[in-house]
Structures are given as C-alpha cells and as structure tokens.
Design a protein around this motif. Structure first.
Motif, mmCIF file in Angstrom:
data_model
loop_
_atom_site.group_PDB
_atom_site.id
_atom_site.type_symbol
_atom_site.label_atom_id
_atom_site.label_comp_id
_atom_site.label_asym_id
_atom_site.label_seq_id
_atom_site.Cartn_x
_atom_site.Cartn_y
_atom_site.Cartn_z
ATOM 1 N N PHE A 66 44.484 54.105 36.600
ATOM 2 C CA PHE A 66 45.277 53.951 35.361
ATOM 3 C C PHE A 66 45.041 55.128 34.424
ATOM 4 C CE2 PHE A 66 46.168 52.298 31.122
ATOM 5 C CZ PHE A 66 47.328 51.564 31.298
ATOM 6 N N PHE A 79 58.060 47.645 25.535
ATOM 7 C CA PHE A 79 57.957 46.190 25.398
ATOM 8 C C PHE A 79 57.761 45.670 23.980
ATOM 9 C CE2 PHE A 79 56.744 46.888 29.913
ATOM 10 C CZ PHE A 79 57.799 46.187 30.467
ATOM 11 N N GLU A 93 38.801 38.594 34.339
ATOM 12 C CA GLU A 93 37.970 37.738 35.207
ATOM 13 C C GLU A 93 36.576 37.515 34.625
ATOM 14 O OE1 GLU A 93 39.551 40.540 35.884
ATOM 15 O OE2 GLU A 93 38.542 41.776 37.385
ATOM 16 N N PHE A 115 41.936 41.149 25.175
ATOM 17 C CA PHE A 115 41.065 41.678 26.229
ATOM 18 C C PHE A 115 41.842 42.704 27.061
ATOM 19 C CE2 PHE A 115 39.578 37.310 25.483
ATOM 20 C CZ PHE A 115 38.220 37.526 25.261
HETATM 21 C C1 LIG Z 1 51.447 47.204 32.404
HETATM 22 S S1 LIG Z 1 50.207 47.057 31.187
HETATM 23 C C2 LIG Z 1 50.849 45.701 30.217
HETATM 24 C C3 LIG Z 1 50.405 45.730 28.798
HETATM 25 C C4 LIG Z 1 51.007 44.603 27.935
HETATM 26 N N1 LIG Z 1 50.518 43.308 28.353
HETATM 27 C C5 LIG Z 1 52.521 44.621 27.988
HETATM 28 O O1 LIG Z 1 53.110 43.729 28.593
HETATM 29 O O2 LIG Z 1 53.130 45.524 27.410
HETATM 30 C C6 LIG Z 1 48.855 46.290 32.047
HETATM 31 C C7 LIG Z 1 47.592 46.209 31.227
HETATM 32 O O3 LIG Z 1 46.624 45.438 31.948
HETATM 33 C C8 LIG Z 1 45.362 46.031 31.740
HETATM 34 N N2 LIG Z 1 44.423 45.556 32.793
HETATM 35 C C9 LIG Z 1 44.314 45.970 34.067
HETATM 36 N N3 LIG Z 1 43.345 45.294 34.706
HETATM 37 C C10 LIG Z 1 42.839 44.414 33.808
HETATM 38 C C11 LIG Z 1 41.818 43.413 33.864
HETATM 39 N N4 LIG Z 1 41.130 43.194 34.978
HETATM 40 N N5 LIG Z 1 41.577 42.683 32.757
HETATM 41 C C12 LIG Z 1 42.265 42.908 31.602
HETATM 42 N N6 LIG Z 1 43.231 43.843 31.494
HETATM 43 C C13 LIG Z 1 43.515 44.584 32.575
HETATM 44 C C14 LIG Z 1 45.671 47.513 31.755
HETATM 45 O O4 LIG Z 1 44.637 48.293 31.192
HETATM 46 C C15 LIG Z 1 46.962 47.549 30.951
HETATM 47 O O5 LIG Z 1 46.707 47.677 29.574
#
Ligand SMILES: C[S@@+](CC[C@H](N)C(=O)[O-])C[C@H]1O[C@@H](n2cnc3c(N)ncnc32)[C@H](O)[C@@H]1O
Length: 356
Positions: free
Chosen positions: A135, A150, A236, A205
């Motif tokens: 990422f 979004f 998690e 988070f």
């Molecule tokens: C595609 S973005 C979506 C952001 C926001 N929720 C939106 O819909 O605009 C995915 C997000 O999930 C986060 N992410 C990835 N793995 C994660 C984890 N294990 N726990 C929490 N967040 C995580 C990424 O850092 C990123 O900010």
C-alpha cells in the motif's frame, strides 16, 4: 477439428473498442494533469476562455494547454465553441470534474488510475513471482484519491440513509453510543458521521500511518474533539472486547491481509447485539454477471490495487469483487449471528449488516 467461423464485424467492433479505450487511457493521464494543475477548477465558473487565457491564468505553457483543451473537449469533459475558439465548462461538467462537494465528483478517479499506472513495473514482477505491491508504495496520491472518490458519498449517505435504515441504530447513536470504523483511511467517513452524532464516541482504526495523519488533521479541522480518536491498529487486533454498538467497514475488508481474522476481530469488539455495517462495491457473486463497464473497473482496481496490497503482506488477496453470497459466508464463518443486505439504493456500494 471444426473450423471456427471468423466474424470480421466482431473483430472490427473490438478493434474500434480498443481504439476508444486507448484514447480513454491517454485522456485519463491528461485529465490527471488538468486536475493536479488546477485547470478544471479554473474553468469551473463557466467562463468562455481561449487557450491563451487559460494559460495566462494558470501560469502554464499555452501550447500544452491548447492540446490539453482539445483532448478534454473531444472527451466531452469541457465544451468547445468554434465561433470564437473558446473552451468552457457547463455546470454538469464542473460538478463531475471540479467541484469536490457533490456525489457526482469523480476527479479522484484520474489520481487513482495514475497512482496504479506508476506501479506497473512492480505489478508485473508480482504476476511473475507472486507477492504484491505494498500500500505505501502507491504513495500519497492513492490515499488522497480514495478520500476524494468517496468522501462526498459518505457525507451524503451514511448518517442520513444507511444508519437510519437499520432499526434502532440511529436512536442509539443520537442518545450516545460507542462506534468505530476499521480501515478508516483519511477519515472520509468517520469524521462526518462523528459530526452527525454529537453524543456518541468514535474510534478510527487503520494500519496506514499516512492515512491516519490525514484523518487526524481532518478531524481537527472539523472540530470533533476528543470524541473521535484514531489508532494505528489492524481490524483483527482491536484491543477491546464487547465495546462497540456499531463498527463500520467500508470498502476495506477485501484490502486486508487477513479479512477473515478482521471480521472475527470486529465481532469480538462489538457488544452483544452490536452491528457491523460493511460496504463493498455493488457486485454479483457470479463473474458472468459482473462483465460490465463497472465490473471492469472493479476487477481492474482489484488487480492493480486492492488484491495486490493484500498479497504484498502475504495475505489472502480476496479481491475487490465480493457478492452478497461470499460476504454472507465470511460473516457467518466469523461467528456473526445474522446477515442481511441493506435495502438501500446506491450507485456504487452494496451495504451488508451483520449482528453479533
Ligand atoms: C480502499 S481504502 C478504504 C478507505 C475508506 N474506508 C473508504 O472507503 O474510503 C482501504 C483502507 O483499509 C486499510 N487497511 C488495510 N488493512 C487493514 C487492516 N488490517 N486493518 C485496518 N485497516 C486496514 C488501508 O490502510 C486503507 O486505508
């Protein structure tokens, strides 16, 4: 072996489509430049301008601006008036390309696509050797692009439509409840939701430090105060058990290295009867039903970003195309006692609701 019939008109139609896509790919790159250099915003007021005037006002090179304007006019992104050689944006074009305050705004799409193009070398290596592109390698453009794609939708839909569609939830949040969002990114959802429910407390988070820095700044600008706190913690591993009335997970479960562990972690952190509100792009469980222009966008974004960031962590690489059947199976596997698809209409998302 029977000779397959060769349909020349099918070949011709496909060649025309590839030609159209080729032009679109180039227009996306130029629209990205226009977005980043402020050209769409400069034209958003609708004034008819010659390339020389656009160049003078933007401080850019006139020759490049002229070619850019011709490309954008051919794409229908701006209008051309041959009588006086001027270009202008009508209000509808300004809504989609310049004004970041409405749900039709899609300027973040160019930024997202170009951030993905930049990783083609590493992505090709992953095709050969497995693994993925982390990422963080996509840089600040991807965080900002996702936020810009979004935030207007979340501002318009979550507090006013999605939460009220779940019986009893709005009343709980109005009275004062504990809510969280996992994968909160730059705060595009949790900040407006926290503003809409001033008696409730919120936790965001995420695992990405740059996203959280943006989210904290956004919350500070909005004046949410101590009611909203952010944690660099994966879904998690949310530390608290039985704490939250609501956990939101929008457009992120599929990005995670361990989506099944994340769903189990979310369930653990919910109070008994607490609600998981989970969104994914509006897709079917059947590949053949997703073979549409929107399906192309979903599978493309999945391969170039969502799936690869999960695989880069040695993760499951679930992919961004998740139908209600798979979502239900994952929710039940994580131990949720109920699962439904929320009956709300939305141009992009399907919203699943699962209860602990
Ligand atoms: C595609 S973005 C979506 C952001 C926001 N929720 C939106 O819909 O605009 C995915 C997000 O999930 C986060 N992410 C990835 N793995 C994660 C984890 N294990 N726990 C929490 N967040 C995580 C990424 O850092 C990123 O900010």
């Amino acid at each position: 072996m029977a000779q397959e019939h060769f349909d020349r008109s099918r070949a011709a139609a496909l060649a025309r489509q590839v030609g159209t896509d080729f032009g679109a790919a180039l227009a996306v790159a130029l629209a990205f430049i226009g977005d980043r250099l402020g050209l769409f915003k400069l034209m958003a007021a609708g004034e008819a301008l010659t390339p020389a005037e656009i160049a003078a006002r933007s401080g850019l090179n006139e020759r490049y601006v002229r070619e850019w304007a011709a490309t954008m006019a051919a794409a229908g992104y701006i209008d051309y008036q041959p009588a006086d050689g001027t270009f202008r944006m009508v209000p509808e074009q300004a809504m989609v390309l310049a004004r970041e305050d409405n749900t039709y705004f899609t300027g973040g799409a160019f930024q997202y696509a170009v951030a993905c193009y930049r990783q083609i070398g590493k992505l090709s290596d992953a095709f050969r050797n497995g693994g993925g592109v982390p990422f963080v390698d996509f840089g600040p453009d991807i965080v900002e692009a996702i936020e810009r794609l979004f935030h207007c939708g979340y501002e318009a839909w979550v507090a006013d439509q999605w939460i009220p569609a779940i019986p009893g939830l709005k009343a709980r949040l109005d009275a004062g409840a504990d809510a969280a969002e996992v994968g909160c990114g730059a705060g595009q959802c949790i900040v407006p939701v926290a503003l809409a429910f001033p008696n409730s407390r919120f936790a965001g988070f995420d695992v990405d430090a740059a996203s959280l820095e943006r989210a904290r700044a956004k919350a500070a600008r909005a004046g949410v105060g101590e009611r909203l706190r952010f944690f660099q913690t994966p879904a998690e591993k949310i530390p608290d058990a039985d704490r939250f009335d609501l956990i939101m997970a929008f457009n992120c479960i599929h990005d995670m290295a361990n989506p099944r562990g994340a769903l189990a972690g979310i369930r653990r952190a919910l109070k008994p009867g607490g609600v998981l509100m989970w969104s994914e792009a509006d897709a079917s469980d059947r590949l053949e039903e997703n073979l549409t222009p929107i399906g192309r966008t979903m599978y493309g974004a999945s391969a170039m970003h969502c799936m690869t960031v999960s695989l880069a962590q040695g993760g499951e690489g679930l992919g961004a195309v998740i139908g209600p059947g798979l979502a239900r199976a994952l929710a039940l596997e994580a131990g949720f006692s109920s699962f439904e698809k929320l009956p709300v209409k939305n141009p992009f998302h399907q919203i699943f609701v699962a209860r602990k």
